[in-house]
Design an enzyme around this catalytic site. Structure first.
Site, PDB file in Angstrom:
ATOM      1  N   ASN A 148    -175.035  48.185 -75.939  1.00 15.07           N
ATOM      2  CA  ASN A 148    -174.027  48.704 -75.162  1.00 15.07           C
ATOM      3  C   ASN A 148    -173.993  50.228 -75.103  1.00 15.07           C
ATOM      4  O   ASN A 148    -174.211  50.988 -76.011  1.00 15.07           O
ATOM      5  CB  ASN A 148    -172.481  48.389 -75.788  1.00 15.07           C
ATOM      6  CG  ASN A 148    -172.101  46.959 -75.407  1.00 15.07           C
ATOM      7  OD1 ASN A 148    -172.364  46.166 -74.332  1.00 15.07           O
ATOM      8  ND2 ASN A 148    -171.729  46.088 -76.576  1.00 15.07           N
ATOM      9  N   CYS A 170    -175.389  39.239 -73.429  1.00 14.75           N
ATOM     10  CA  CYS A 170    -174.205  39.509 -74.056  1.00 14.75           C
ATOM     11  C   CYS A 170    -173.650  38.265 -74.263  1.00 14.75           C
ATOM     12  O   CYS A 170    -173.782  37.376 -73.335  1.00 14.75           O
ATOM     13  CB  CYS A 170    -173.396  40.398 -73.106  1.00 14.75           C
ATOM     14  SG  CYS A 170    -171.758  40.571 -73.731  1.00 14.75           S
ATOM     15  N   HIS A 171    -172.986  37.820 -75.593  1.00 16.30           N
ATOM     16  CA  HIS A 171    -172.388  36.488 -75.622  1.00 16.30           C
ATOM     17  C   HIS A 171    -171.160  36.178 -75.160  1.00 16.30           C
ATOM     18  O   HIS A 171    -170.402  35.306 -75.337  1.00 16.30           O
ATOM     19  CB  HIS A 171    -172.573  36.051 -77.410  1.00 16.30           C
ATOM     20  CG  HIS A 171    -172.096  37.275 -78.130  1.00 16.30           C
ATOM     21  ND1 HIS A 171    -172.535  37.734 -79.048  1.00 16.30           N
ATOM     22  CD2 HIS A 171    -170.736  37.952 -77.843  1.00 16.30           C
ATOM     23  CE1 HIS A 171    -171.839  38.576 -79.795  1.00 16.30           C
ATOM     24  NE2 HIS A 171    -170.648  38.887 -79.054  1.00 16.30           N
ATOM     25  N   HIS A 200    -168.932  42.218 -69.103  1.00 17.51           N
ATOM     26  CA  HIS A 200    -167.531  42.354 -69.923  1.00 17.51           C
ATOM     27  C   HIS A 200    -166.219  42.379 -68.992  1.00 17.51           C
ATOM     28  O   HIS A 200    -165.103  42.516 -69.174  1.00 17.51           O
ATOM     29  CB  HIS A 200    -167.319  43.747 -70.761  1.00 17.51           C
ATOM     30  CG  HIS A 200    -168.071  43.703 -71.887  1.00 17.51           C
ATOM     31  ND1 HIS A 200    -167.935  44.757 -72.823  1.00 17.51           N
ATOM     32  CD2 HIS A 200    -168.731  42.875 -72.737  1.00 17.51           C
ATOM     33  CE1 HIS A 200    -168.920  44.774 -73.892  1.00 17.51           C
ATOM     34  NE2 HIS A 200    -169.284  43.515 -73.690  1.00 17.51           N
TER      35      HIS A 200
END
Length: 436
Positions: A148, A170-171, A200
């Protein structure tokens, strides 16, 4: 020939352990070549011990090599997994302590916001070096980025190294769907979903079981439990109509509505400065695992991590088709978000490569929030590419939470203070303070 997988920043002990556990769980990948690289000699040694102990536990026979020189480590790579954290815990602590002095509250501070901006600026010089090294010794390799700020990093790489094959992984989408399904007591493997947006701050656009919309079940669950409404992303869902794909703590930082209001922080049970504690826990976990390795020959494998990088590698190597959420530079994929900036979209991965799917227009309210998210992303990348420190201040000035919390003079002085504090971790052209 067995594929070569290079992990850059392998001293991130917990993540390296999870990634290798997942990779070695695939029968076709049990004899891969794993190259570990880290700039910290002790952490690199620990990473090598973790890799060998994980392999023993998995009953696998990979070739494990630890190399301190990054260029040598990258030679012949097929896949490069990037998990670096430039500046480590000390830099993270500065990203929280200095803004807090101005009254600017953050929870995670790694994506946008003032913390995300300066984390990006610390990371870009190393990304530039990695991209240059890959162009020299493994130009056809895939760069699988976990570091990130994801949207900034993928956008930056797209700007300076457009020929590089990059997937940002990204999970957050997976675990969002896992949590939503648990809330309504429906098995995850029985649902289909479609999400898109930015990392996000993507949106669950469709969520179905046997062709039936599952959002009404979520509405009923929220109505039956008032405490659920005391979370940011549930609050956002009720007002916007689509569920965001990151935690409430993360989500609170990307909008101007919550963190500057003490009553909202209390109502929504937000943990100010949460990531500082997480970072401290990660350091403690590293110390614990290092001590554990002195007493055991094998490490237990966590088979629940479900990280995307091992799945991507398996699909590319075997042709097994999978659809994942991936971060890719927008090129008409989401038509009401700007081209040239990183978006997160469903992506098919198979033997022929990665194929991002065109989403079209997002719902207008979702796109509007994503555009406010992408403002700091674009300006931070432009600041680094153009060497313009004023654009760093502009990025902070258009950041939703920062702009809602501070005056423009405070924002300017805060950027000066963080620039001084991070010093030579920043690009050389951006290290000066800026007089008005």
């Amino acid at each position: 020939m067995k594929p070569t997988i290079v992990i850059i920043g392998a001293g991130s002990a917990v993540f390296t352990r999870e990634l290798l556990g997942d990779i070695l769980s695939f029968p076709e990948l049990r004899s891969v070549r794993v190259v570990l690289h880290d700039i910290d000699a002790e952490r690199l040694q620990t990473a090598e011990a973790i890799a060998r102990a994980t392999a023993r536990q998995a009953g696998a026979d990979p070739e494990v090599v630890a190399i301190a020189d990054r260029l040598r480590a990258l030679e012949g790579a097929d896949y490069v997994i990037n998990v670096i954290q430039v500046g480590m815990h000390e830099a993270t602590a500065r990203d929280f302590a200095i803004p807090e002095h101005y009254g600017l509250h953050q929870t995670i501070g790694d994506t946008i916001g003032i913390g995300g901006i300066f984390r990006g600026l610390r990371t870009f010089p190393v990304l530039e070096q990695i991209a240059a090294d890959m162009a020299r010794v493994c130009p056809d390799a895939w760069l699988l980025n976990y570091t990130n700020p994801m949207a900034m990093n993928v956008t930056y790489l797209g700007s300076i190294a457009p020929q590089l094959k990059v997937l940002g992984l990204c999970h957050s989408v997976h675990w969002t769907m896992d949590g939503l399904c648990a809330l309504i007591d429906v098995p995850l493997d029985e649902v289909t979903y479609w999400s898109a947006g930015v990392n996000h701050q993507a949106w669950v656009l469709r969520w179905e079981r046997d062709g039936h919309d599952l959002y009404p079940l979520l509405d009923a669950r929220i109505a039956a439990d008032p405490e659920l409404a005391r979370r940011v992303r549930v609050d956002m869902y009720r007002r916007l109509g689509y569920y965001p794909t990151e935690t409430s703590e993360h989500s609170s930082e990307y909008v101007p509505w919550y963190l500057r209001h003490p009553d909202e922080v209390k109502r929504l049970r937000l943990d100010i400065g949460e990531y500082v504690g997480i970072s401290e826990q990660n350091m403690a976990e590293y110390t614990r695992v290092r001590a554990e390795l002195e007493a055991v020959d094998a490490l237990e494998i966590d088979t629940s991590s479900t990280e995307y990088a091992p799945q991507v590698i398996h699909s590319l190597e075997t042709g097994t088709p999978r659809v994942i959420a991936a971060n890719i530079v927008n090129d008409g994929l989401i038509t009401n978000l700007p081209d040239g900036l990183a978006v997160e979209v469903p992506t098919l991965v198979d033997a022929l490569g990665a194929h991002p799917m065109k989403v079209g227009d997002l719902p207008p309210q979702c796109a509007a929030l994503n555009r406010s998210f992408l403002g700091p992303v674009e300006l931070t990348v432009c600041a680094a590419v153009n060497g313009d420190p004023r654009l760093v201040r502009a990025a902070a000035m258009v950041d939703p939470n920062t702009a809602a919390s501070l005056t423009v003079d405070q924002i300017w002085h805060l950027c000066d203070d963080l620039t001084t504090a991070h010093g030579d971790l920043l690009p050389e052209s951006l290290r000066a303070t800026v007089a008005l």
